[in-house]
Write an enzyme that holds these catalytic residues in place. Structure first.
Site, short mmCIF file in Angstrom:
data_model
loop_
_atom_site.label_atom_id
_atom_site.label_comp_id
_atom_site.label_asym_id
_atom_site.label_seq_id
_atom_site.Cartn_x
_atom_site.Cartn_y
_atom_site.Cartn_z
N LYS A 119 0.84 -1.20 0.00
CA LYS A 119 0.00 0.00 0.00
C LYS A 119 0.88 1.26 0.00
CE LYS A 119 -3.90 -2.30 2.32
NZ LYS A 119 -4.75 -2.32 3.53
N TYR A 139 -12.51 -2.47 -3.33
CA TYR A 139 -13.04 -2.60 -1.98
C TYR A 139 -14.57 -2.56 -1.95
CZ TYR A 139 -8.46 -2.31 0.36
OH TYR A 139 -7.18 -2.56 0.84
N PHE A 193 -15.35 3.46 7.51
CA PHE A 193 -13.99 3.85 7.12
C PHE A 193 -13.74 3.79 5.61
CE2 PHE A 193 -13.93 -0.68 8.38
CZ PHE A 193 -13.41 -1.27 7.24
N ARG A 202 -2.00 -14.71 3.47
CA ARG A 202 -2.69 -14.01 4.56
C ARG A 202 -1.92 -14.20 5.87
NH1 ARG A 202 -6.87 -10.35 3.77
NH2 ARG A 202 -7.81 -11.01 5.72
N THR A 250 -5.61 -8.25 10.11
CA THR A 250 -5.92 -6.92 9.58
C THR A 250 -5.49 -5.82 10.55
OG1 THR A 250 -7.80 -7.89 8.45
CG2 THR A 250 -7.83 -5.49 8.71
N ARG A 263 2.54 -7.25 9.05
CA ARG A 263 1.85 -6.22 9.84
C ARG A 263 2.33 -6.23 11.29
NH1 ARG A 263 -3.91 -7.65 7.03
NH2 ARG A 263 -3.85 -6.17 5.29
N ASN A 297 -1.88 -0.13 7.34
CA ASN A 297 -1.35 -1.47 7.61
C ASN A 297 -0.51 -2.05 6.48
OD1 ASN A 297 -3.49 -2.00 5.98
ND2 ASN A 297 -4.50 -3.48 7.31
N HIS A 333 -1.70 -5.48 1.34
CA HIS A 333 -2.99 -6.12 1.05
C HIS A 333 -2.73 -7.53 0.54
CE1 HIS A 333 -6.97 -6.94 -0.60
NE2 HIS A 333 -6.34 -7.43 -1.64
N GLU A 387 -9.53 -10.02 -8.09
CA GLU A 387 -8.59 -8.92 -7.88
C GLU A 387 -7.49 -8.92 -8.93
OE1 GLU A 387 -9.44 -8.74 -3.07
OE2 GLU A 387 -7.41 -9.14 -3.72
P1 ADP Z 1 -7.84 -7.10 4.99
O1 ADP Z 1 -7.08 -6.00 4.31
O2 ADP Z 1 -7.00 -7.74 6.07
O3 ADP Z 1 -8.45 -8.09 4.05
P2 ADP Z 1 -10.49 -5.89 5.35
O4 ADP Z 1 -10.86 -6.41 4.00
O5 ADP Z 1 -11.42 -6.12 6.47
O6 ADP Z 1 -9.05 -6.44 5.81
O7 ADP Z 1 -10.26 -4.32 5.27
C1 ADP Z 1 -9.58 -3.75 4.19
C2 ADP Z 1 -8.68 -2.66 4.68
O8 ADP Z 1 -9.49 -1.62 5.24
C3 ADP Z 1 -7.74 -3.06 5.80
O9 ADP Z 1 -6.55 -3.68 5.36
C4 ADP Z 1 -7.45 -1.71 6.44
O10 ADP Z 1 -6.47 -0.97 5.69
C5 ADP Z 1 -8.79 -0.99 6.29
N1 ADP Z 1 -9.57 -1.11 7.52
C6 ADP Z 1 -10.19 -2.21 8.00
N2 ADP Z 1 -10.81 -1.95 9.17
C7 ADP Z 1 -10.58 -0.64 9.43
C8 ADP Z 1 -10.96 0.26 10.48
N3 ADP Z 1 -11.69 -0.17 11.50
N4 ADP Z 1 -10.53 1.53 10.41
C9 ADP Z 1 -9.79 1.96 9.37
N5 ADP Z 1 -9.40 1.19 8.34
C10 ADP Z 1 -9.79 -0.10 8.37
#
Ligand code: ADP
Length: 169
Positions: free
Chosen positions: A29, A69, A77, A105, A111, A122, A132, A135, A146
């Site tokens: 990212k 997304y 968020f 993963r 996450t 992470r 974080n 992805h 994707e």
């Molecule tokens: P992942 O990236 O681990 O698959 P998610 O698909 O749930 O997780 O979320 C996508 C991305 O959205 C996360 O990697 C993170 O950057 C952001 N995100 C998730 N939850 C939050 C939150 N509570 N506040 C801010 N950003 C968030």
């Protein structure tokens, strides 16, 4: 026809699952790119034995990221997430290998960085969930979606690693 297309996608997913040609979409990212973490992130996948089959630097549009997304569009968020992801260059990659989606993963970590174990990307490199650094696709089916969203077929290189017979039984 639609049912047939769906069947073919499901078949494609099944063909890839468990095989050494399973693929996942991994991205560094904008915060990870700016913090100089492309190398360390690539190294973790390379050292594990996975094969890099596509890589490019992209500044993604908000429209593109909203598609990427789309499952999170009702989250509070979502707007911040899309702005963050559009704020700079991303290093987009496709990695290949047996169980690469699931193992990818695990290499990334949970996450929320506060819940990611030390030793994961992470767990070693970040603090806030909204920064974080990486992805990774969460399922074989979403990986295929994707990869198709981020890469043209012609950008994915098929090559045989000389290490293959030392990595797989
Ligand atoms: P992942 O990236 O681990 O698959 P998610 O698909 O749930 O997780 O979320 C996508 C991305 O959205 C996360 O990697 C993170 O950057 C952001 N995100 C998730 N939850 C939050 C939150 N509570 N506040 C801010 N950003 C968030």
């Amino acid at each position: 026809d639609r049912a047939r297309i769906k069947d073919n996608i499901a078949k494609g997913v099944l063909d890839k699952m468990g095989g050494i040609n399973e693929q996942t979409f991994i991205a560094v990212k904008p915060d990870g790119v700016q913090r100089g973490l492309i190398g360390p992130i690539i190294s973790r996948f390379e050292n594990r034995g996975f094969k890099l089959v596509a890589i490019k630097m992209v500044v993604a549009s908000k429209e593109h990221l909203e598609k990427h997304y789309s499952d999170l569009s009702d989250k509070p968020f979502f707007g911040g997430l899309v702005s963050y992801m559009a704020s700079g260059a991303i290093c987009a990659m496709v990695w290949e290998g047996r169980d690469v989606v699931k193992t990818g993963r695990a290499i990334l970590g949970a996450t929320k960085p506060s819940e990611s174990s030390p030793g994961t990307i992470r767990g070693d490199y970040c603090i806030d969930v909204g920064r974080n650094v990486c992805h990774g696709s969460d399922a074989v089916e979403s990986a295929q979606k994707e990869i198709a969203l981020w890469f043209d077929k012609s950008e994915i290189t098929s090559w045989k690693s000389a290490q293959q017979s030392w990595i797989y039984e």
